[in-house]
Design an enzyme around this catalytic site. Sequence first.
Site, PDB file in Angstrom:
ATOM      1  N   HIS A  95      -7.229   7.806  33.274  1.00  0.00           N
ATOM      2  CA  HIS A  95      -7.159   8.728  31.956  1.00  0.00           C
ATOM      3  C   HIS A  95      -5.931   7.937  31.722  1.00  0.00           C
ATOM      4  O   HIS A  95      -5.560   8.193  31.970  1.00  0.00           O
ATOM      5  CB  HIS A  95      -7.377   9.868  31.684  1.00  0.00           C
ATOM      6  CG  HIS A  95      -8.600  11.123  32.153  1.00  0.00           C
ATOM      7  ND1 HIS A  95     -10.044  10.263  32.134  1.00  0.00           N
ATOM      8  CD2 HIS A  95      -9.193  12.091  32.087  1.00  0.00           C
ATOM      9  CE1 HIS A  95     -10.768  11.093  31.803  1.00  0.00           C
ATOM     10  NE2 HIS A  95     -10.408  12.513  31.719  1.00  0.00           N
ATOM     11  N   ARG A 143     -31.011  19.046  45.420  1.00  0.00           N
ATOM     12  CA  ARG A 143     -31.476  17.987  45.338  1.00  0.00           C
ATOM     13  C   ARG A 143     -31.129  16.587  46.282  1.00  0.00           C
ATOM     14  O   ARG A 143     -31.446  16.039  46.391  1.00  0.00           O
ATOM     15  CB  ARG A 143     -31.726  17.714  43.478  1.00  0.00           C
ATOM     16  CG  ARG A 143     -32.293  17.821  42.123  1.00  0.00           C
ATOM     17  CD  ARG A 143     -31.451  17.358  40.931  1.00  0.00           C
ATOM     18  NE  ARG A 143     -30.345  17.905  40.924  1.00  0.00           N
ATOM     19  CZ  ARG A 143     -29.859  19.466  40.805  1.00  0.00           C
ATOM     20  NH1 ARG A 143     -30.817  19.717  40.106  1.00  0.00           N
ATOM     21  NH2 ARG A 143     -28.091  19.692  40.023  1.00  0.00           N
ATOM     22  N   SER A 144     -30.036  17.349  46.843  1.00  0.00           N
ATOM     23  CA  SER A 144     -29.610  16.624  47.519  1.00  0.00           C
ATOM     24  C   SER A 144     -29.697  16.736  49.302  1.00  0.00           C
ATOM     25  O   SER A 144     -29.055  16.245  49.737  1.00  0.00           O
ATOM     26  CB  SER A 144     -28.204  17.034  47.284  1.00  0.00           C
ATOM     27  OG  SER A 144     -27.666  16.198  46.135  1.00  0.00           O
ATOM     28  N   GLY A 158     -14.739  11.134  34.198  1.00  0.00           N
ATOM     29  CA  GLY A 158     -14.901  12.523  34.135  1.00  0.00           C
ATOM     30  C   GLY A 158     -15.856  14.085  33.952  1.00  0.00           C
ATOM     31  O   GLY A 158     -15.084  14.770  33.906  1.00  0.00           O
ATOM     32  N   THR A 182     -21.899  15.510  46.387  1.00  0.00           N
ATOM     33  CA  THR A 182     -22.133  14.956  46.045  1.00  0.00           C
ATOM     34  C   THR A 182     -21.980  13.988  44.876  1.00  0.00           C
ATOM     35  O   THR A 182     -22.476  13.026  44.168  1.00  0.00           O
ATOM     36  CB  THR A 182     -23.930  14.798  46.058  1.00  0.00           C
ATOM     37  OG1 THR A 182     -24.119  15.720  45.145  1.00  0.00           O
ATOM     38  CG2 THR A 182     -24.341  14.916  47.083  1.00  0.00           C
ATOM     39  N   GLY A 183     -21.223  15.161  43.808  1.00  0.00           N
ATOM     40  CA  GLY A 183     -20.273  14.413  42.447  1.00  0.00           C
ATOM     41  C   GLY A 183     -19.776  13.826  42.915  1.00  0.00           C
ATOM     42  O   GLY A 183     -18.873  13.722  43.778  1.00  0.00           O
ATOM     43  N   ARG A 219      -9.540  29.499  34.801  1.00  0.00           N
ATOM     44  CA  ARG A 219      -7.844  28.931  34.651  1.00  0.00           C
ATOM     45  C   ARG A 219      -6.980  29.689  33.782  1.00  0.00           C
ATOM     46  O   ARG A 219      -6.145  29.939  33.995  1.00  0.00           O
ATOM     47  CB  ARG A 219      -7.991  27.487  34.422  1.00  0.00           C
ATOM     48  CG  ARG A 219      -8.374  26.276  34.726  1.00  0.00           C
ATOM     49  CD  ARG A 219      -8.210  25.228  33.725  1.00  0.00           C
ATOM     50  NE  ARG A 219      -9.048  24.294  34.770  1.00  0.00           N
ATOM     51  CZ  ARG A 219     -10.010  23.167  33.861  1.00  0.00           C
ATOM     52  NH1 ARG A 219      -9.762  22.664  32.818  1.00  0.00           N
ATOM     53  NH2 ARG A 219     -10.189  22.185  34.979  1.00  0.00           N
ATOM     54  N   CYS A 248      -8.072  17.515  34.112  1.00  0.00           N
ATOM     55  CA  CYS A 248      -7.204  16.502  34.136  1.00  0.00           C
ATOM     56  C   CYS A 248      -6.783  15.531  33.086  1.00  0.00           C
ATOM     57  O   CYS A 248      -5.540  15.505  33.678  1.00  0.00           O
ATOM     58  CB  CYS A 248      -9.073  14.953  34.694  1.00  0.00           C
ATOM     59  SG  CYS A 248      -9.455  15.448  32.806  1.00  0.00           S
TER      60      CYS A 248
HETATM   61  P1  A2P Z   1     -26.397  17.312  43.376  1.00  0.00           P
HETATM   62  O1  A2P Z   1     -26.282  16.479  42.766  1.00  0.00           O
HETATM   63  O2  A2P Z   1     -27.272  18.096  44.157  1.00  0.00           O
HETATM   64  O3  A2P Z   1     -27.210  17.462  42.013  1.00  0.00           O
HETATM   65  P2  A2P Z   1     -21.022  15.492  38.868  1.00  0.00           P
HETATM   66  O4  A2P Z   1     -19.826  15.737  38.878  1.00  0.00           O
HETATM   67  O5  A2P Z   1     -20.586  14.392  39.120  1.00  0.00           O
HETATM   68  O6  A2P Z   1     -22.758  15.612  37.886  1.00  0.00           O
HETATM   69  O7  A2P Z   1     -21.444  16.436  39.659  1.00  0.00           O
HETATM   70  C1  A2P Z   1     -21.912  17.327  39.995  1.00  0.00           C
HETATM   71  C2  A2P Z   1     -22.466  18.365  41.610  1.00  0.00           C
HETATM   72  O8  A2P Z   1     -22.804  19.576  41.467  1.00  0.00           O
HETATM   73  C3  A2P Z   1     -23.179  17.096  42.052  1.00  0.00           C
HETATM   74  O9  A2P Z   1     -22.188  17.793  43.933  1.00  0.00           O
HETATM   75  C4  A2P Z   1     -24.368  18.427  42.335  1.00  0.00           C
HETATM   76  O10 A2P Z   1     -25.218  18.010  43.442  1.00  0.00           O
HETATM   77  C5  A2P Z   1     -23.917  20.245  41.964  1.00  0.00           C
HETATM   78  N1  A2P Z   1     -24.652  21.073  42.125  1.00  0.00           N
HETATM   79  C6  A2P Z   1     -24.725  20.867  40.221  1.00  0.00           C
HETATM   80  N2  A2P Z   1     -25.886  21.841  39.910  1.00  0.00           N
HETATM   81  C7  A2P Z   1     -25.948  22.162  41.215  1.00  0.00           C
HETATM   82  C8  A2P Z   1     -26.519  23.669  41.963  1.00  0.00           C
HETATM   83  N3  A2P Z   1     -27.064  24.465  41.321  1.00  0.00           N
HETATM   84  N4  A2P Z   1     -25.802  23.578  43.119  1.00  0.00           N
HETATM   85  C9  A2P Z   1     -24.937  23.234  43.747  1.00  0.00           C
HETATM   86  N5  A2P Z   1     -24.489  22.367  43.564  1.00  0.00           N
HETATM   87  C10 A2P Z   1     -24.668  22.048  42.144  1.00  0.00           C
END
Ligand code: A2P
Length: 346
Positions: free
Chosen positions: A243, A41-42, A161, A13-14, A101, A130
Amino acid sequence: MNQRPHVAVVGATGAVGIEMIQTLEKRNFPVGKLTLLASARSLGKNLKFRGDYHQVTELTKNSFKGVDIALFSAGGSISREYAPIAAQAGCVVIDNSSAFRMDNHVPLVIPEINAADIASHQGIIANPNCTTAITLIALYPLHRAFGCKRIFASSYQAVSGTGAKAIAELERQVEQVARGITVTPEVYPHQIAFNVLPHIDSFLPSGYTKEEMKMENEGRKIMHHPAFRASVTCVRVPVYRAHSVAVSAEFEKPVTVQAAREVLKAAPGLQVIDEPSKNEYPQPLYQAEQYDCAVGRIRKDCAMDNGLCFWVSGDQLLKGAALNAVQIGEALLEQFKSQPEPALAV
Ligand code: A2P
């Protein structure tokens, strides 16, 4: 490796995760099955892939059974915890975080530069930083031709980013400024709208930031060039996407603008946009959503011998993240295809 692999996207979802799903689709990656993972949350969210909606499920230790390739982009701590679990479950992790990395057992790959390193993986392959990826797409072909000793560079890094929250922060702050109300910084320590912040990642005792040192450390590993040196200032700018990096590079051999231009024109993943008389040079606005990076402002560096200046822009969500990860996946499948079938026991 299954030639129609089961692919998981961790952090689906990010900002990068969404690009990973779209890049898999656009490049026709032969996905046999897709699993989308994020935080609790998603739960309930659905994301489109090839015309169908796929449910996002919660990342757990059991998420990787039957998965062949897992693209991770949920931050370093999630990678540190779950990438070894995924590798243990038998899938190949392509990790976008900085967690592994510099690990000697983990190849760090830009396919245009060191695709052959993929073959040495032990379950985890790292995607580079990146800004490093975008810079090396232009610098590496010049290094091959003229031998790069060191660079001095400044980056101009887009808010995407930092992730989806930072895109929302820039939008919100632009509106707050326009409406004349108090600007509220949440993601960044200061206002990013109508400002630039010479601060990306945390500060080290040397005064450089961690982000700034990635160019030298990751550059050495990717280019197989342990003597490479890079002095970088990384700057966050109020740009949504793509960038840019202003680079001054010093070479072992003499380098002319004409010779450099020929080398850059032939380089994979790179366009040359360099017509100063027509005001043509790479701009992040137009590099956004492009697979190729673009280089321009190519000129002799007037402050050093065998020096060349250039300006390179690229979509950091793509070449700096999702595209590079999918390209690693493509190279992985290709390497598997070309391996001889194991002899049958008789
Ligand atoms: P979620 O949307 O459920 O919070 P970005 O870099 O755009 O902020 O996105 C971060 C990504 O990492 C999102 O998909 C977020 O999901 C996911 N994420 C963050 N914390 C967790 C977690 N504890 N477990 C699984 N996915 C996570």
